[in-house]
Design a protein around this motif. Structure first.
Motif, PDB file in Angstrom:
ATOM      1  N   VAL A 162      -9.845  11.125   8.507  1.00 39.93           N
ATOM      2  CA  VAL A 162      -9.200  10.842   7.218  1.00 39.93           C
ATOM      3  C   VAL A 162     -10.195  11.103   6.086  1.00 39.93           C
ATOM      4  N   LYS A 163      -9.845  12.027   5.221  1.00 37.36           N
ATOM      5  CA  LYS A 163     -10.757  12.424   4.134  1.00 37.36           C
ATOM      6  C   LYS A 163     -10.556  11.575   2.877  1.00 37.36           C
ATOM      7  N   ASP A 164      -9.345  11.079   2.655  1.00 41.15           N
ATOM      8  CA  ASP A 164      -9.046  10.272   1.473  1.00 41.15           C
ATOM      9  C   ASP A 164      -9.599   8.860   1.686  1.00 41.15           C
ATOM     10  N   PRO A 165     -10.613   8.438   0.910  1.00 39.56           N
ATOM     11  CA  PRO A 165     -11.225   7.123   1.140  1.00 39.56           C
ATOM     12  C   PRO A 165     -10.254   5.956   0.947  1.00 39.56           C
ATOM     13  N   ILE A 166      -9.307   6.088   0.023  1.00 44.35           N
ATOM     14  CA  ILE A 166      -8.332   5.014  -0.212  1.00 44.35           C
ATOM     15  C   ILE A 166      -7.425   4.851   1.013  1.00 44.35           C
ATOM     16  N   GLU A 167      -6.971   5.978   1.535  1.00 42.07           N
ATOM     17  CA  GLU A 167      -6.119   5.938   2.731  1.00 42.07           C
ATOM     18  C   GLU A 167      -6.886   5.334   3.903  1.00 42.07           C
ATOM     19  N   LEU A 168      -8.142   5.690   4.022  1.00 44.72           N
ATOM     20  CA  LEU A 168      -8.978   5.161   5.098  1.00 44.72           C
ATOM     21  C   LEU A 168      -9.092   3.635   4.994  1.00 44.72           C
ATOM     22  N   TYR A 196       0.807  -1.224   0.000  1.00 52.51           N
ATOM     23  CA  TYR A 196       0.000   0.000   0.000  1.00 52.51           C
ATOM     24  C   TYR A 196       0.846   1.282   0.000  1.00 52.51           C
ATOM     25  N   LYS A 220      -7.058   1.504   3.495  1.00 51.51           N
ATOM     26  CA  LYS A 220      -5.754   0.879   3.773  1.00 51.51           C
ATOM     27  C   LYS A 220      -5.537   0.722   5.282  1.00 51.51           C
TER      28      LYS A 220
END
Length: 203
Positions: free
Chosen positions: A165-171, A98, A173
């Motif tokens: 966390v605003k970034d859904p991908i980061e969330l 990731y 992960k």
């Protein structure tokens, strides 16, 4: 017969040692994510080492008539110990897959809980190999308490992710890694449950 006892107990101790080494390496690695490839590679080596111990015990079980504890207990114990190391290695591999580079306070806290779990597991295994069964219970209780702490931490950590966390991908992960770390604490509890059943049957 005594030689065979030695190989089973000696290998269980080696598995417990490797388990602690893997968890401690993970805990130190998540504080410095500058080289996640090297981090994941070393964790894979430790996981493979644990697999070798599993194969050693399976090979011995196939040719040994008398074992120091029940064969089923040995099988369950090596499976649950191996699950812990597989779990922590799977978490480490996610850092590379990731491309995670930033420290995370919840992952650090999970790692601290798992280090304490690992030491409790190791202490219990060493008591088992000395046939000191009743003192093992204290370590099993501690592992259960630590697993409850990991459950609580997962709830707090996931709540924080969705709040901050605003970034859904980061969330996604980080949520997966939190869940895998909590699951690894469940695997530690599985070890404790096997040890409890050994205590009940043999004391």
């Amino acid at each position: 017969m005594f030689k065979k006892k030695d190989i089973f107990f000696k290998t269980l101790e080696e598995m417990a040692d490797t388990l602690v080494e893997a968890i401690e390496y993970f805990a130190s690695g998540v504080s410095d994510l500058s080289d996640v490839s090297a981090f994941a590679k070393r964790m894979k080596e430790l996981e493979s080492e644990c697999d070798q111990y599993t194969h050693t015990i399976l090979k011995e079980l196939n040719k040994t008539f008398i074992t120091p504890i029940e064969r089923e207990d040995i099988m369950e114990l090596i499976t649950s110990l191996d699950d812990v190391v597989d779990g922590i290695e799977a978490c480490a591999s996610r850092f590379e897959m990731y491309h995670l580079r930033e420290k995370d306070e919840y992952i650090t806290l999970f790692a601290e809980i798992l280090v304490r779990c690992g030491h409790q597991v190791k202490s219990a295994i060493y008591l088992l190999t000395q046939k000191k069964l009743l003192p093992m219970r204290e370590h099993c209780i501690s592992i259960n308490e630590l697993e409850n702490q990991a459950d609580d931490l997962l709830r707090v950590g996931v709540t924080s992710l969705f709040a901050n966390v605003k970034d859904p991908i980061e969330l996604i992960k980080r949520k997966e890694i939190y869940e895998r770390l909590e699951q690894t604490s469940d695997y530690c509890e599985d070890v404790a449950n096997v040890l409890e059943s050994i205590i009940m049957r043999n004391s």
